[in-house]
Enzyme design. Structure first.
Site, PDB file in Angstrom:
ATOM      1  N   THR A 131       0.829  -1.212   0.000  1.00 12.87           N
ATOM      2  CA  THR A 131       0.000   0.000   0.000  1.00 12.87           C
ATOM      3  C   THR A 131       0.863   1.262   0.000  1.00 12.87           C
ATOM      4  O   THR A 131       2.018   1.232   0.479  1.00 12.87           O
ATOM      5  CB  THR A 131      -0.919   0.005   1.247  1.00 12.87           C
ATOM      6  OG1 THR A 131      -1.511   1.291   1.386  1.00 12.87           O
ATOM      7  CG2 THR A 131      -0.154  -0.300   2.533  1.00 12.87           C
ATOM      8  N   ASP A 132       0.292   2.381  -0.444  1.00  9.15           N
ATOM      9  CA  ASP A 132       1.023   3.657  -0.393  1.00  9.15           C
ATOM     10  C   ASP A 132       1.296   4.076   1.046  1.00  9.15           C
ATOM     11  O   ASP A 132       2.186   4.878   1.310  1.00  9.15           O
ATOM     12  CB  ASP A 132       0.265   4.768  -1.141  1.00  9.15           C
ATOM     13  CG  ASP A 132      -1.121   5.082  -0.597  1.00  9.15           C
ATOM     14  OD1 ASP A 132      -1.579   4.402   0.347  1.00  9.15           O
ATOM     15  OD2 ASP A 132      -1.758   6.026  -1.119  1.00  9.15           O
ATOM     16  N   GLU A 133       0.521   3.529   1.992  1.00 11.54           N
ATOM     17  CA  GLU A 133       0.683   3.965   3.392  1.00 11.54           C
ATOM     18  C   GLU A 133       2.036   3.587   3.977  1.00 11.54           C
ATOM     19  O   GLU A 133       2.435   4.132   4.998  1.00 11.54           O
ATOM     20  CB  GLU A 133      -0.440   3.403   4.264  1.00 11.54           C
ATOM     21  CG  GLU A 133      -1.782   3.913   3.820  1.00 11.54           C
ATOM     22  CD  GLU A 133      -2.862   3.865   4.882  1.00 11.54           C
ATOM     23  OE1 GLU A 133      -2.554   3.726   6.075  1.00 11.54           O
ATOM     24  OE2 GLU A 133      -4.027   3.977   4.489  1.00 11.54           O
ATOM     25  N   TYR A 155      -1.265  -0.529  11.256  1.00 13.74           N
ATOM     26  CA  TYR A 155      -1.629  -1.129   9.967  1.00 13.74           C
ATOM     27  C   TYR A 155      -0.497  -0.967   8.967  1.00 13.74           C
ATOM     28  O   TYR A 155      -0.001  -1.945   8.392  1.00 13.74           O
ATOM     29  CB  TYR A 155      -2.916  -0.503   9.408  1.00 13.74           C
ATOM     30  CG  TYR A 155      -3.101  -0.744   7.923  1.00 13.74           C
ATOM     31  CD1 TYR A 155      -3.361  -2.029   7.432  1.00 13.74           C
ATOM     32  CD2 TYR A 155      -2.977   0.294   6.992  1.00 13.74           C
ATOM     33  CE1 TYR A 155      -3.509  -2.262   6.060  1.00 13.74           C
ATOM     34  CE2 TYR A 155      -3.116   0.063   5.623  1.00 13.74           C
ATOM     35  CZ  TYR A 155      -3.385  -1.212   5.162  1.00 13.74           C
ATOM     36  OH  TYR A 155      -3.518  -1.441   3.805  1.00 13.74           O
ATOM     37  N   LYS A 159       2.015  -3.692   7.233  1.00 15.45           N
ATOM     38  CA  LYS A 159       2.102  -3.870   5.779  1.00 15.45           C
ATOM     39  C   LYS A 159       3.546  -3.684   5.305  1.00 15.45           C
ATOM     40  O   LYS A 159       4.004  -4.383   4.402  1.00 15.45           O
ATOM     41  CB  LYS A 159       1.199  -2.865   5.066  1.00 15.45           C
ATOM     42  CG  LYS A 159      -0.275  -3.131   5.200  1.00 15.45           C
ATOM     43  CD  LYS A 159      -0.754  -4.414   4.543  1.00 15.45           C
ATOM     44  CE  LYS A 159      -0.655  -4.386   3.033  1.00 15.45           C
ATOM     45  NZ  LYS A 159      -1.194  -5.645   2.436  1.00 15.45           N
TER      46      LYS A 159
HETATM   47  P1  NAD Z   1     -10.562  -6.029   2.967  1.00 15.04           P
HETATM   48  O1  NAD Z   1     -10.433  -5.770   4.420  1.00 15.04           O
HETATM   49  O2  NAD Z   1     -11.811  -5.623   2.254  1.00 15.04           O
HETATM   50  O3  NAD Z   1     -10.375  -7.584   2.694  1.00 15.04           O
HETATM   51  C1  NAD Z   1      -9.371  -8.353   3.294  1.00 15.04           C
HETATM   52  C2  NAD Z   1      -9.694  -9.827   3.075  1.00 15.04           C
HETATM   53  O4  NAD Z   1      -8.643 -10.590   3.668  1.00 15.04           O
HETATM   54  C3  NAD Z   1     -10.997 -10.280   3.729  1.00 15.04           C
HETATM   55  O5  NAD Z   1     -11.735 -11.078   2.843  1.00 15.04           O
HETATM   56  C4  NAD Z   1     -10.534 -11.085   4.937  1.00 15.04           C
HETATM   57  O6  NAD Z   1     -11.423 -12.106   5.307  1.00 15.04           O
HETATM   58  C5  NAD Z   1      -9.205 -11.629   4.445  1.00 15.04           C
HETATM   59  N1  NAD Z   1      -8.269 -11.962   5.528  1.00 15.04           N
HETATM   60  C6  NAD Z   1      -7.935 -11.178   6.599  1.00 15.04           C
HETATM   61  N2  NAD Z   1      -7.061 -11.819   7.387  1.00 15.04           N
HETATM   62  C7  NAD Z   1      -6.810 -13.011   6.791  1.00 15.04           C
HETATM   63  C8  NAD Z   1      -5.965 -14.109   7.126  1.00 15.04           C
HETATM   64  N3  NAD Z   1      -5.200 -14.102   8.232  1.00 15.04           N
HETATM   65  N4  NAD Z   1      -5.943 -15.180   6.282  1.00 15.04           N
HETATM   66  C9  NAD Z   1      -6.723 -15.199   5.166  1.00 15.04           C
HETATM   67  N5  NAD Z   1      -7.540 -14.201   4.820  1.00 15.04           N
HETATM   68  C10 NAD Z   1      -7.579 -13.111   5.622  1.00 15.04           C
HETATM   69  O7  NAD Z   1      -9.292  -5.352   2.297  1.00 15.04           O
HETATM   70  P2  NAD Z   1      -9.133  -4.660   0.880  1.00 15.04           P
HETATM   71  O8  NAD Z   1      -9.484  -3.243   0.995  1.00 15.04           O
HETATM   72  O9  NAD Z   1      -9.760  -5.507  -0.151  1.00 15.04           O
HETATM   73  O10 NAD Z   1      -7.548  -4.732   0.711  1.00 15.04           O
HETATM   74  C11 NAD Z   1      -6.935  -5.831   0.051  1.00 15.04           C
HETATM   75  C12 NAD Z   1      -5.437  -5.641   0.061  1.00 15.04           C
HETATM   76  O11 NAD Z   1      -5.094  -4.435  -0.619  1.00 15.04           O
HETATM   77  C13 NAD Z   1      -4.845  -5.516   1.460  1.00 15.04           C
HETATM   78  O12 NAD Z   1      -3.614  -6.199   1.471  1.00 15.04           O
HETATM   79  C14 NAD Z   1      -4.630  -4.015   1.636  1.00 15.04           C
HETATM   80  O13 NAD Z   1      -3.580  -3.767   2.513  1.00 15.04           O
HETATM   81  C15 NAD Z   1      -4.289  -3.614   0.220  1.00 15.04           C
HETATM   82  N6  NAD Z   1      -4.602  -2.225  -0.139  1.00 15.04           N
HETATM   83  C16 NAD Z   1      -5.865  -1.733   0.085  1.00 15.04           C
HETATM   84  C17 NAD Z   1      -6.178  -0.438  -0.321  1.00 15.04           C
HETATM   85  C18 NAD Z   1      -7.554   0.139  -0.102  1.00 15.04           C
HETATM   86  O14 NAD Z   1      -7.740   1.333  -0.353  1.00 15.04           O
HETATM   87  N7  NAD Z   1      -8.541  -0.640   0.321  1.00 15.04           N
HETATM   88  C19 NAD Z   1      -5.201   0.350  -0.957  1.00 15.04           C
HETATM   89  C20 NAD Z   1      -3.928  -0.190  -1.152  1.00 15.04           C
HETATM   90  C21 NAD Z   1      -3.650  -1.480  -0.755  1.00 15.04           C
HETATM   91  O1  TDX Z   2     -15.211   8.072   9.226  1.00 18.16           O
HETATM   92  C1  TDX Z   2     -14.196   8.486   8.646  1.00 18.16           C
HETATM   93  N1  TDX Z   2     -13.939   9.823   8.619  1.00 18.16           N
HETATM   94  C2  TDX Z   2     -12.841  10.364   8.023  1.00 18.16           C
HETATM   95  O2  TDX Z   2     -12.657  11.579   8.032  1.00 18.16           O
HETATM   96  C3  TDX Z   2     -13.265   7.600   7.987  1.00 18.16           C
HETATM   97  C4  TDX Z   2     -13.506   6.108   7.993  1.00 18.16           C
HETATM   98  C5  TDX Z   2     -12.160   8.151   7.384  1.00 18.16           C
HETATM   99  N2  TDX Z   2     -11.930   9.478   7.413  1.00 18.16           N
HETATM  100  C6  TDX Z   2     -10.717  10.008   6.765  1.00 18.16           C
HETATM  101  C7  TDX Z   2      -9.420   9.403   7.230  1.00 18.16           C
HETATM  102  C8  TDX Z   2      -8.550   9.496   5.997  1.00 18.16           C
HETATM  103  O3  TDX Z   2      -7.953  10.781   5.932  1.00 18.16           O
HETATM  104  O4  TDX Z   2     -10.801   9.703   5.387  1.00 18.16           O
HETATM  105  C9  TDX Z   2      -9.524   9.354   4.848  1.00 18.16           C
HETATM  106  C10 TDX Z   2      -9.606   7.955   4.282  1.00 18.16           C
HETATM  107  O5  TDX Z   2      -9.766   7.058   5.367  1.00 18.16           O
HETATM  108  P1  TDX Z   2      -9.923   5.476   5.139  1.00 18.16           P
HETATM  109  O6  TDX Z   2     -11.014   5.244   4.144  1.00 18.16           O
HETATM  110  O7  TDX Z   2     -10.012   4.824   6.456  1.00 18.16           O
HETATM  111  O8  TDX Z   2      -8.585   5.129   4.370  1.00 18.16           O
HETATM  112  P2  TDX Z   2      -7.029   5.316   4.762  1.00 18.16           P
HETATM  113  O9  TDX Z   2      -6.841   5.454   6.207  1.00 18.16           O
HETATM  114  O10 TDX Z   2      -6.490   6.416   3.890  1.00 18.16           O
HETATM  115  O11 TDX Z   2      -6.455   3.888   4.288  1.00 18.16           O
HETATM  116  C11 TDX Z   2      -6.913   3.290   3.055  1.00 18.16           C
HETATM  117  O12 TDX Z   2      -5.997   3.478   2.012  1.00 18.16           O
HETATM  118  C12 TDX Z   2      -4.815   2.713   2.010  1.00 18.16           C
HETATM  119  C13 TDX Z   2      -7.228   1.806   3.225  1.00 18.16           C
HETATM  120  O13 TDX Z   2      -8.137   1.622   4.276  1.00 18.16           O
HETATM  121  C14 TDX Z   2      -5.989   0.997   3.408  1.00 18.16           C
HETATM  122  O14 TDX Z   2      -6.300  -0.395   3.474  1.00 18.16           O
HETATM  123  C15 TDX Z   2      -5.067   1.242   2.253  1.00 18.16           C
HETATM  124  O15 TDX Z   2      -3.856   0.576   2.430  1.00 18.16           O
END
Ligand code: NAD
Ligand code: TDX
Length: 341
Positions: A131-133, A155, A159
């Site tokens: 992730t970018d984080e 988190y 990662k």
């Molecule tokens: P999500 O939370 O929606 O889904 C995660 C999935 O992983 C779920 O289905 C959960 O059951 C499964 N899981 C969790 N722990 C597990 C374990 N120990 N063994 C097997 N399965 C397990 O997450 P997402 O938003 O779909 O993110 C997917 C991936 O992309 C993650 O690795 C996250 O770090 C990365 N990512 C997410 C974002 C974002 O904006 N959502 C951005 C960049 C990277």
């Molecule tokens: O209720 C809220 N109010 C609010 O102001 C929530 C849930 C979020 N926020 C803000 C926090 C952040 O500045 O919005 C922004 C986005 O928050 P999230 O949706 O929780 O995302 P972020 O913390 O940026 O992380 C996401 O991007 C990178 C994903 O959850 C991660 O899994 C991914 O790696």
């Protein structure tokens, strides 16, 4: 003689991005691939996301933890996967503040078990979805793949552990590893706890939209289908040992996003609620993804198109998200936001 189908071992396939990716794979390759979806089904994993593919002859689902080395090994022995794509993670920053342990376990240690299994088999590629984080926050300019890692939440630190461990298996064991670092995804099937999925569903129900701090934190937004096409593109065209940023080229302040959601759902600004800031809240994320773009990948969706598709999807799929906003979710909501949903 029929060509052997390529076998994908996908973890976290019942989550948001993983399930979009599996749909994308079947749309792209149809019968020409065999997909194993390995998912623990945590609160964020939802088999409903894959209802329409579960009867396919070239799809198998296994409920399992990536930390369950024995089960992972057994499945590897049975199917001899060509590709391992690790989407599995604990993914919500806010939850990592209250309960970091699961994050370190899955997001760092879990990657180790997958790497170990992969190293014993002749896999063609291991994609670690990072992730970018992991870069931390940036005031000006953009992060390139060369930037240092300064993760600031449990988190993102978890990662970063998985990200660098995957790289070490490339250097030490020649495992064909690639690491991707994407920006904030949005789109269908996102669990309604992240900014866009929470705010769209709350707005549709006339509930308040809780903005942290001053609402000026900036995120770069990437439509999930573009992320999926990037992962498949990287699998085919990327180089071993490399990192690829996947950006949305769409930076927005949280307040701006919130206003766009209110407009798209036809709701009033009075739904906005200012709440306490997130601990350790990263101010801004911004990615330079020229490395990937110069390899030939391009985004297909503008933010307007992605948001229109997203709002339409949540509007038409109440049956998907309404049941999720119950039980543990409501307890989490109350303890986190300090009020009932
Ligand atoms: P999500 O939370 O929606 O889904 C995660 C999935 O992983 C779920 O289905 C959960 O059951 C499964 N899981 C969790 N722990 C597990 C374990 N120990 N063994 C097997 N399965 C397990 O997450 P997402 O938003 O779909 O993110 C997917 C991936 O992309 C993650 O690795 C996250 O770090 C990365 N990512 C997410 C974002 C974002 O904006 N959502 C951005 C960049 C990277
Ligand atoms: O209720 C809220 N109010 C609010 O102001 C929530 C849930 C979020 N926020 C803000 C926090 C952040 O500045 O919005 C922004 C986005 O928050 P999230 O949706 O929780 O995302 P972020 O913390 O940026 O992380 C996401 O991007 C990178 C994903 O959850 C991660 O899994 C991914 O790696």
């Amino acid at each position: 003689m029929s060509k052997k189908r390529e076998v994908y071992f996908i973890t976290g396939g019942c989550g948001f991005i993983g399930s979009n990716f599996i749909h994308y794979l079947f749309e792209l390759h149809g019968q020409n691939v065999f997909v194993i979806n390995y998912d623990k089904l945590t609160y964020a994993g939802n088999p409903e996301n894959l209802k329409s593919v579960e009867e396919r002859e070239n799809y198998r689902f296994y409920k399992g933890d990536i930390c369950d080395q024995e089960l992972v090994e057994r499945i590897f022995n049975q199917y001899q996967p060509d590709y391992v794509i690790n989407f599995a993670a604990e993914s919500h920053v806010d939850r990592s503040i209250g309960n970091p342990e699961d994050f370190i376990r899955t997001d760092t240690l879990g990657v180790f078990y997958l790497l170990e299994a992969s190293r014993k088999h002749q896999i063609k590629r291991f994609i670690q979805i990072s992730t970018d984080e992991v870069y931390g926050s940036i005031q000006e300019g953009k992060f390139t793949e060369e930037s240092g890692l300064f993760p600031s939440s449990p988190y993102s630190a978890g990662k970063a552990g998985g990200d660098r461990l995957a790289y070490s298996y490339y250097v030490t064991y020649n495992l064909p590893v690639i690491v991707t670092r994407a920006s904030n995804n949005y789109g269908p099937y996102q669990y309604p706890e992240k900014l866009i999925s929470l705010f769209v569903t709350n707005a549709l129900d006339d509930k308040s939209l809780p903005i942290y701090g001053d609402g000026k934190n900036v995120r770069d937004w990437l439509f999930v289908k573009d992320h999926c096409s990037a992962v498949e593109f990287i699998l085919r065209n990327g180089n071993d040992g490399e990192i690829y940023n996947v950006g949305g080229n769409c930076e927005k302040e949280n307040l701006e996003i919130t206003r766009e959601i209110l407009k798209a759902t036809g709701k009033e600004e009075s739904l906005i609620k200012w709440v306490k800031d997130r601990a350790g809240h990263d101010r801004r994320y911004a990615l330079d993804d020229n490395k990937l773009v110069s390899l030939g990948w391009n985004r297909e969706y503008t933010f307007e198109q992605g948001m229109a598709e997203t709002v339409k999807w949540y509007t038409e799929n109440r049956k998907w998200w309404e049941p999720l906003k119950s039980g543990e979710y409501l307890e989490y909501y109350k303890s986190h936001y300090g009020e009932e949903l």
